[in-house]
Design a protein around this motif. Structure first.
Motif, short mmCIF file in Angstrom:
data_model
loop_
_atom_site.label_atom_id
_atom_site.label_comp_id
_atom_site.label_asym_id
_atom_site.label_seq_id
_atom_site.Cartn_x
_atom_site.Cartn_y
_atom_site.Cartn_z
N GLY A 1 -68.80 110.32 -42.31
CA GLY A 1 -68.10 109.11 -42.68
C GLY A 1 -67.00 108.71 -41.73
O GLY A 1 -66.22 107.79 -42.04
N ASN A 2 -66.91 109.35 -40.57
CA ASN A 2 -65.90 108.98 -39.58
C ASN A 2 -66.43 107.83 -38.72
O ASN A 2 -67.62 107.77 -38.41
CB ASN A 2 -65.56 110.17 -38.69
N ILE A 3 -65.53 106.95 -38.32
CA ILE A 3 -65.93 105.78 -37.54
C ILE A 3 -66.14 106.16 -36.09
O ILE A 3 -65.24 106.69 -35.43
CB ILE A 3 -64.86 104.67 -37.64
N LEU A 4 -67.36 105.92 -35.60
CA LEU A 4 -67.65 106.15 -34.20
C LEU A 4 -67.38 104.90 -33.37
O LEU A 4 -66.78 104.98 -32.30
CB LEU A 4 -69.11 106.59 -34.03
N ILE A 5 -67.84 103.77 -33.86
CA ILE A 5 -67.62 102.49 -33.20
C ILE A 5 -67.06 101.51 -34.23
O ILE A 5 -67.74 101.25 -35.24
CB ILE A 5 -68.93 101.93 -32.60
N PRO A 6 -65.84 101.01 -34.05
CA PRO A 6 -65.27 100.07 -35.03
C PRO A 6 -66.10 98.80 -35.14
O PRO A 6 -66.81 98.40 -34.20
CB PRO A 6 -63.87 99.77 -34.46
N GLY A 7 -66.03 98.17 -36.29
CA GLY A 7 -66.73 96.91 -36.50
C GLY A 7 -66.15 95.78 -35.65
O GLY A 7 -64.96 95.78 -35.32
N ASP A 8 -67.00 94.84 -35.25
CA ASP A 8 -66.53 93.69 -34.48
C ASP A 8 -65.63 92.81 -35.33
O ASP A 8 -65.83 92.66 -36.54
CB ASP A 8 -67.72 92.86 -33.99
N LYS A 9 -64.65 92.19 -34.67
CA LYS A 9 -63.74 91.29 -35.37
C LYS A 9 -64.01 89.82 -35.06
O LYS A 9 -63.35 88.94 -35.63
CB LYS A 9 -62.29 91.64 -35.03
N VAL A 10 -64.97 89.59 -34.17
CA VAL A 10 -65.32 88.21 -33.84
C VAL A 10 -66.85 88.12 -33.72
O VAL A 10 -67.49 88.99 -33.10
CB VAL A 10 -64.68 87.75 -32.51
N ARG A 11 -67.42 87.09 -34.31
CA ARG A 11 -68.84 86.80 -34.15
C ARG A 11 -68.96 85.44 -33.47
O ARG A 11 -68.35 84.46 -33.93
CB ARG A 11 -69.54 86.78 -35.51
N GLU A 12 -69.72 85.38 -32.39
CA GLU A 12 -69.85 84.16 -31.61
C GLU A 12 -71.27 83.60 -31.73
O GLU A 12 -72.24 84.36 -31.68
CB GLU A 12 -69.50 84.42 -30.15
N GLU A 13 -71.35 82.29 -31.88
CA GLU A 13 -72.64 81.62 -32.00
C GLU A 13 -72.61 80.34 -31.18
O GLU A 13 -71.55 79.79 -30.90
CB GLU A 13 -72.95 81.29 -33.46
N LEU A 14 -73.81 79.86 -30.83
CA LEU A 14 -73.94 78.60 -30.12
C LEU A 14 -75.11 77.85 -30.73
O LEU A 14 -76.24 78.36 -30.76
CB LEU A 14 -74.19 78.83 -28.63
N GLY A 15 -74.85 76.64 -31.24
CA GLY A 15 -75.90 75.93 -31.94
C GLY A 15 -75.67 74.44 -31.99
O GLY A 15 -74.90 73.88 -31.21
N ILE A 16 -76.33 73.81 -32.97
CA ILE A 16 -76.24 72.36 -33.14
C ILE A 16 -75.48 72.07 -34.43
O ILE A 16 -75.68 72.73 -35.45
CB ILE A 16 -77.65 71.71 -33.17
N LEU A 17 -74.60 71.08 -34.35
CA LEU A 17 -73.76 70.70 -35.49
C LEU A 17 -73.94 69.23 -35.80
O LEU A 17 -73.90 68.39 -34.89
CB LEU A 17 -72.28 70.99 -35.18
N VAL A 18 -74.14 68.92 -37.07
CA VAL A 18 -74.23 67.54 -37.54
C VAL A 18 -73.25 67.38 -38.69
O VAL A 18 -73.28 68.16 -39.65
CB VAL A 18 -75.65 67.17 -38.00
N THR A 19 -72.34 66.40 -38.59
CA THR A 19 -71.38 66.16 -39.66
C THR A 19 -71.43 64.70 -40.08
O THR A 19 -71.84 63.82 -39.31
CB THR A 19 -69.94 66.51 -39.23
N ASN A 20 -70.98 64.46 -41.30
CA ASN A 20 -70.94 63.11 -41.83
C ASN A 20 -69.70 62.94 -42.70
O ASN A 20 -69.37 63.82 -43.50
CB ASN A 20 -72.19 62.80 -42.65
N TYR A 21 -69.00 61.82 -42.50
CA TYR A 21 -67.87 61.47 -43.36
C TYR A 21 -68.08 60.05 -43.86
O TYR A 21 -68.43 59.14 -43.09
CB TYR A 21 -66.54 61.54 -42.60
N TYR A 22 -67.90 59.87 -45.17
CA TYR A 22 -68.09 58.54 -45.76
C TYR A 22 -67.04 58.31 -46.83
O TYR A 22 -66.75 59.19 -47.64
CB TYR A 22 -69.49 58.41 -46.36
#
Length: 323
Positions: free
Chosen positions: A211-232
């Motif tokens: 149960g000892n940590i060998l590799i700490p968990g990541d604190k940042v997740r990076e993604e690259l994609g498409i975004l569509v937003t709408n405001y009305y």
């Protein structure tokens, strides 16, 4: 990471002047384009929504409770010719107290939006646009009644979107459709326990057999994609307004086609300049936010159950001040 964002606002004014000429009076219209002189306007709004229930010898039973949501909004918009820079800061924090139970958090938001747009001509309804969105929360979140193990914190999670694309709207203040084929998304989990557990889609820690940590968990997740937003925004009736904000995002590299959805709808009812009521709906789906089911309650054993649709409903009447 530091972001320095300059946001300004200007709006245009037109006026006509008349001049006499010879024996006849001819009116000469001179149009002054005030967008050539940069100006800005800052609008601020703050308020509180309340909900209270009290019982005295009530035969059907019930629990006394009171809840409140504090909210604020600040905006700056800058325009110069065909250039526009619009930024808003939204904050909300809600609490609930029910008899002898501990104080509970019901709402928590810190959100910054900034967009820059430029159109090639005054007749065009399309803007070349770039946008930045940052969102997190103020305080710890818990799975009540357990208040010893936070399931979220400030910047755990924190979300940032940054990208460029095209924006369409006959009135950019009331209608906006934004399409960005290239948007960077970062998910921040700046808490060791949550990061090690792989919360909010980050890579979890690697443990040894003891149960000892060998590799700490990541604190940042990076993604690259498409975004569509709408405001009305629309006026449904006198003193009744509708505001809808929707966002759809999918990552090109990881599970393309799984769409993250964030959709808010608010209906406002204006009683007078200070008293207003609101009815709201907030629906979310994020494929990276997994739920858990209990396997063994006595030993606190859980198993991942996958992502699920999140939904909440808001109803309140409150006091609002514009300044």
């Amino acid at each position: 990471m530091k972001y320095y964002i300059l946001i300004l606002f200007c709006f245009s004014i037109q006026f006509a002047i008349a001049q006499p000429d010879s024996l006849f009076i001819k009116k000469k219209l001179v149009v002054i384009d005030s967008t050539a002189t940069p100006r800005w306007v800052n609008k601020n709004k703050a308020g509180i929504d309340l909900n209270e229930v009290a019982f005295v010898n009530w035969s059907s039973g019930g629990s006394n409770s009171i809840s409140a949501i504090f909210h604020g909004k600040s905006s700056l918009v800058y325009t110069y010719h065909d250039f526009i820079w619009n930024s808003t800061l939204n904050t909300r924090y809600g609490i609930n107290q029910q008899e002898s139970e501990p104080l509970k958090k019901t709402d928590d938001l810190f959100e910054l939006n900034s967009s820059v747009g430029y159109k090639r001509s005054k007749k065009s309804k399309w803007y070349y646009s770039a946008r930045l969105n940052f969102k997190t929360q103020f305080a710890n979140g818990y799975s009540y009644p357990d208040t010893s193990n936070p399931i979220s914190r400030f910047m755990a999670p924190g979300y940032m979107f940054f990208g460029g694309g095209m924006e369409y709207g006959k009135d950019i203040k009331k209608l906006s459709i934004y399409i960005s084929p290239l948007t960077f998304k970062a998910t921040f989990v700046l808490d060791d326990n949550l990061a090690n557990s792989g919360a909010f889609g980050v890579t979890p820690a690697v443990y040894d057999d003891e149960g000892n940590i060998l590799i700490p968990g990541d604190k940042v997740r990076e993604e690259l994609g498409i975004l569509v937003t709408n405001y009305y925004e629309a006026e449904l009736a006198k003193n009744v307004t509708l505001k809808s904000t929707a966002s759809f995002y999918t990552d090109y590299l990881n599970s393309f086609g799984n769409i993250d959805v964030d959709w808010e709808v608010f209906i406002g009812f204006k009683v007078n300049n200070f008293i207003k009521a609101s009815l709201g709906s907030h629906l979310k789906y994020d494929n990276d936010v997994k739920t858990q089911v209990v396997i063994n309650e006595d030993e606190d054993e859980y198993a991942e159950a996958g992502a699920k649709v999140q939904w909440r409903q808001l109803l309140g009447i409150g006091f609002v001040v514009d300044f």
